[in-house]
Design an enzyme around this catalytic site. Structure first.
Site, PDB file in Angstrom:
ATOM      1  N   ASP A 121      15.831  40.413  49.608  1.00 57.86           N
ATOM      2  CA  ASP A 121      16.079  39.339  48.120  1.00 57.86           C
ATOM      3  C   ASP A 121      17.560  40.070  47.952  1.00 57.86           C
ATOM      4  OD1 ASP A 121      16.498  38.017  45.231  1.00 57.86           O
ATOM      5  OD2 ASP A 121      14.421  38.119  45.720  1.00 57.86           O
ATOM      6  N   GLU A 140      26.765  68.330  45.243  1.00 60.25           N
ATOM      7  CA  GLU A 140      25.862  68.475  46.337  1.00 60.25           C
ATOM      8  C   GLU A 140      26.739  68.601  48.181  1.00 60.25           C
ATOM      9  OE1 GLU A 140      24.960  66.142  47.804  1.00 60.25           O
ATOM     10  OE2 GLU A 140      22.963  66.469  49.073  1.00 60.25           O
ATOM     11  N   CYS A 142      21.390  66.727  41.893  1.00 64.49           N
ATOM     12  CA  CYS A 142      21.724  65.954  40.622  1.00 64.49           C
ATOM     13  C   CYS A 142      22.211  66.829  39.369  1.00 64.49           C
ATOM     14  CB  CYS A 142      21.779  64.295  40.120  1.00 64.49           C
ATOM     15  SG  CYS A 142      21.391  63.849  42.292  1.00 64.49           S
ATOM     16  N   HIS A 155      19.928  61.307  33.915  1.00 66.06           N
ATOM     17  CA  HIS A 155      20.526  61.184  35.448  1.00 66.06           C
ATOM     18  C   HIS A 155      20.161  59.947  35.874  1.00 66.06           C
ATOM     19  CE1 HIS A 155      21.286  61.933  39.779  1.00 66.06           C
ATOM     20  NE2 HIS A 155      19.624  61.876  39.675  1.00 66.06           N
ATOM     21  N   LYS A 184      12.888  53.601  33.119  1.00 65.34           N
ATOM     22  CA  LYS A 184      12.048  54.314  34.356  1.00 65.34           C
ATOM     23  C   LYS A 184      10.977  55.470  32.754  1.00 65.34           C
ATOM     24  CE  LYS A 184      11.127  53.342  38.318  1.00 65.34           C
ATOM     25  NZ  LYS A 184       9.989  52.223  38.316  1.00 65.34           N
ATOM     26  N   ASN A 208      24.652  56.081  42.917  1.00 64.09           N
ATOM     27  CA  ASN A 208      24.481  57.180  42.436  1.00 64.09           C
ATOM     28  C   ASN A 208      25.884  57.947  43.110  1.00 64.09           C
ATOM     29  OD1 ASN A 208      22.801  59.449  41.843  1.00 64.09           O
ATOM     30  ND2 ASN A 208      21.614  59.332  42.804  1.00 64.09           N
ATOM     31  N   SER A 264      16.354  67.055  41.638  1.00 67.48           N
ATOM     32  CA  SER A 264      15.213  67.433  42.968  1.00 67.48           C
ATOM     33  C   SER A 264      15.619  68.573  43.545  1.00 67.48           C
ATOM     34  CB  SER A 264      15.764  66.609  43.824  1.00 67.48           C
ATOM     35  OG  SER A 264      15.882  64.660  43.354  1.00 67.48           O
TER      36      SER A 264
HETATM   37  N1  COA Z   1      13.410  41.090  42.322  1.00 62.62           N
HETATM   38  C1  COA Z   1      12.700  41.461  41.627  1.00 62.62           C
HETATM   39  N2  COA Z   1      12.805  43.232  41.643  1.00 62.62           N
HETATM   40  C2  COA Z   1      12.103  43.692  42.502  1.00 62.62           C
HETATM   41  C3  COA Z   1      11.962  42.466  44.358  1.00 62.62           C
HETATM   42  C4  COA Z   1      12.629  41.065  43.916  1.00 62.62           C
HETATM   43  N3  COA Z   1      12.839  40.257  45.044  1.00 62.62           N
HETATM   44  N4  COA Z   1      11.406  43.395  45.311  1.00 62.62           N
HETATM   45  C5  COA Z   1      10.888  44.336  44.488  1.00 62.62           C
HETATM   46  N5  COA Z   1      11.540  44.303  43.030  1.00 62.62           N
HETATM   47  C6  COA Z   1      11.584  45.852  42.407  1.00 62.62           C
HETATM   48  C7  COA Z   1      10.244  46.166  43.062  1.00 62.62           C
HETATM   49  O1  COA Z   1       8.924  46.028  42.003  1.00 62.62           O
HETATM   50  C8  COA Z   1      10.511  48.226  42.389  1.00 62.62           C
HETATM   51  O2  COA Z   1      11.288  48.030  40.764  1.00 62.62           O
HETATM   52  P1  COA Z   1       9.990  49.310  39.599  1.00 62.62           P
HETATM   53  O3  COA Z   1       9.954  50.261  40.602  1.00 62.62           O
HETATM   54  O4  COA Z   1      10.329  48.894  38.726  1.00 62.62           O
HETATM   55  O5  COA Z   1       8.223  48.537  40.551  1.00 62.62           O
HETATM   56  C9  COA Z   1      11.615  47.845  43.011  1.00 62.62           C
HETATM   57  O6  COA Z   1      12.736  46.765  42.555  1.00 62.62           O
HETATM   58  C10 COA Z   1      11.916  48.683  43.889  1.00 62.62           C
HETATM   59  O7  COA Z   1      11.308  48.422  44.765  1.00 62.62           O
HETATM   60  P2  COA Z   1      10.670  49.442  45.665  1.00 62.62           P
HETATM   61  O8  COA Z   1       9.746  48.390  46.744  1.00 62.62           O
HETATM   62  O9  COA Z   1       9.654  50.497  45.364  1.00 62.62           O
HETATM   63  O10 COA Z   1      11.695  49.900  47.075  1.00 62.62           O
HETATM   64  P3  COA Z   1      11.508  51.068  47.738  1.00 62.62           P
HETATM   65  O11 COA Z   1      10.471  51.323  48.095  1.00 62.62           O
HETATM   66  O12 COA Z   1      12.592  50.069  49.060  1.00 62.62           O
HETATM   67  O13 COA Z   1      12.797  52.104  47.275  1.00 62.62           O
HETATM   68  C11 COA Z   1      13.679  53.873  45.833  1.00 62.62           C
HETATM   69  C12 COA Z   1      12.618  52.156  46.468  1.00 62.62           C
HETATM   70  C13 COA Z   1      13.523  54.443  44.887  1.00 62.62           C
HETATM   71  C14 COA Z   1      12.269  54.461  46.418  1.00 62.62           C
HETATM   72  C15 COA Z   1      14.872  53.802  46.740  1.00 62.62           C
HETATM   73  O14 COA Z   1      15.428  53.333  46.368  1.00 62.62           O
HETATM   74  C16 COA Z   1      14.701  55.771  46.966  1.00 62.62           C
HETATM   75  O15 COA Z   1      14.572  56.165  48.128  1.00 62.62           O
HETATM   76  N6  COA Z   1      16.165  56.216  46.731  1.00 62.62           N
HETATM   77  C17 COA Z   1      16.269  57.413  46.597  1.00 62.62           C
HETATM   78  C18 COA Z   1      15.604  57.809  45.842  1.00 62.62           C
HETATM   79  C19 COA Z   1      15.893  58.146  44.274  1.00 62.62           C
HETATM   80  O16 COA Z   1      16.714  58.072  43.929  1.00 62.62           O
HETATM   81  N7  COA Z   1      14.879  59.074  43.716  1.00 62.62           N
HETATM   82  C20 COA Z   1      15.278  58.818  42.049  1.00 62.62           C
HETATM   83  C21 COA Z   1      15.255  59.967  41.340  1.00 62.62           C
HETATM   84  S1  COA Z   1      16.313  61.254  41.769  1.00 62.62           S
END
Ligand code: COA
Length: 384
Positions: free
Chosen positions: A30, A80, A112, A234, A243, A273, A305
């Site tokens: 989605d 990086e 980062c 960041h 968050k 990013n 990180s």
């Molecule tokens: N409509 C609206 N929101 C939706 C949705 C939909 N149809 N489906 C999922 N979401 C939301 C989830 O509720 C979640 O929100 P929340 O975090 O506020 O609860 C968000 O979208 C992400 O969904 P999630 O299932 O957690 O995603 P994921 O597990 O596939 O991946 C990360 C999310 C961040 C773990 C992934 O993008 C990643 O590994 N990124 C790289 C690392 C990174 O950026 N880390 C950050 C700190 S440096």
């Protein structure tokens, strides 16, 4: 004490853009998950003749066209995504910008975070000799494996800052809060072009670091939370800033300016990013879009990180017109990127360029500098 900080700032990004609505469709997800759940609309993707050197040089070139190079005796490049294990990106940029030989040029690394380390080191140099100015470049290409959760959080961008005494843009306060902890949340082994990431751990490690860095800032004479008009963070994806701010509000019990999360993420939503450049593109976005900021204090929350975090504050000096003078150019640059279909993006993502092969890269980029190719294992760059 001499006021020191960011005198001017500029952004650059890559030639191509991937629309996350296209990626969502291709991955059977989605689109709201990427656009609302992660807070990302697009990501920049480099052409074969672009990398951190060309993006960093482009941002710095635009900056130095306004400020000149007088007093610049140090060029720091935070990344990086360095292009060589030994030679720094700064040395390539030094040549592309035609800087005089009497400049110290080097690279810094810590995921980062290192752009903030470079900014602090630059402030130290200027404190010692206020006649000097320091060019700080942060640039990265964020690459995760295709079809991985991190894929929609890729991106590319560069920010160049001129650090000087009596800065025109943002005066950085002397106090800062720092925090380091060895965490395996994200790293990139020497033989990998993509990051290894534990996404869930990276989010909790980031939030813990925000709290620790805030407490350290308080203990080192930082301002009260009510004196900070807006925070920028960041942003590996812009939802992460929400968050982090929610966590900071909870830790401090303060009501924070959530509107600044929108004004501080206009560019990040579209570039994706940019690792070391992400916080500073957020700052640029805030300076270009937030009203009533002149004379007010802003907070900068840096996280890399691995992990290192730092919280800085500073007073915005420039008036609104000065702050916004290049906003339309930045938006035009983002609008002007060339859209990649998902199969074309996948083809570029898979492409590798072994250093053992002599290669001429195709001419694609519209930037003033390009990566021309490899000769005798050495990388060659040119002005377009
Ligand atoms: N409509 C609206 N929101 C939706 C949705 C939909 N149809 N489906 C999922 N979401 C939301 C989830 O509720 C979640 O929100 P929340 O975090 O506020 O609860 C968000 O979208 C992400 O969904 P999630 O299932 O957690 O995603 P994921 O597990 O596939 O991946 C990360 C999310 C961040 C773990 C992934 O993008 C990643 O590994 N990124 C790289 C690392 C990174 O950026 N880390 C950050 C700190 S440096």
């Amino acid at each position: 004490m001499t006021a020191i900080g960011i005198h001017d700032i500029e952004l650059a990004t890559a030639h191509h853009v991937v629309d996350l609505a296209d990626l969502a469709e291709a991955r059977g997800v989605d689109p709201a998950k990427f656009q609302k759940g992660l807070g990302q609309d697009e990501f920049s993707f480099p052409a074969p003749d672009e990398d951190v050197v060309t993006m960093g040089a482009t941002a710095a070139h635009r900056l130095l066209e306004r400020t000149g190079t007088e007093g610049v005796r140090t060029l720091m490049f935070a990344t990086e995504t360095g292009v060589d294990q030994s030679k720094s990106t700064a040395v390539y940029v030094h040549k592309l910008l035609d800087l005089p030989g009497e400049v110290r040029s080097f690279e810094l690394k810590q995921a980062c975070y290192s752009g903030t380390g470079a900014l602090q080191a630059a402030i130290g140099i200027v404190a010692r000799n206020p006649e000097e100015r320091v060019l700080v470049i942060s640039a990265d290409v964020a690459r995760y494996e295709m079809n991985s959760p991190g894929e929609p959080t890729q991106g590319a961008g560069a920010v160049a800052m001129l650090v000087a005494a009596d800065p025109a843009l943002v005066e950085i306060d002397p106090a800062s809060g720092v925090y380091s902890e060895d965490v395996d949340d994200f790293w990139r082994p020497n033989d990998s072009t993509t990051a290894v990431v534990d996404g869930g751990l990276s989010i909790t490690a980031y939030l813990k670091s925000v709290e620790k860095a805030w407490k350290d800032l308080e203990q080192h004479g930082g301002p009260s939370i009510s004196d900070i008009k807006a925070f920028v963070y960041h942003q590996p994806f812009t939802k992460m800033a929400r968050k982090a701010q929610a966590h900071l509000a909870q830790v401090t019990g303060a009501e924070l300016n959530d509107g600044a999360l929108d004004t501080g993420s206009v560019y990040n939503r579209r570039m994706g990013n940019s690792y070391t450049a992400s916080l500073y593109s957020a700052l640029t976005s805030l300076l270009h879009h937030e009203d009533d900021l002149t004379g007010k204090r802003v907070g900068l929350v840096s996280y890399g990180s691995g992990s290192v975090a730092e919280m800085l504050t500073g007073i915005v000096k420039a008036d609104e017109d000065t702050r916004r003078r290049v906003r339309d150019k930045v938006l035009g640059m983002l609008d002007g990127r060339v859209r990649l279909s998902v199969p074309d993006y996948e083809g570029l993502h898979e492409k590798t360029m072994p250093s053992a092969d002599d290669t001429d890269t195709p001419r694609v980029t519209g930037s003033p500098f390009r990566f021309a190719g490899i000769r005798g294992r050495a990388r060659h760059y040119e002005r377009v």
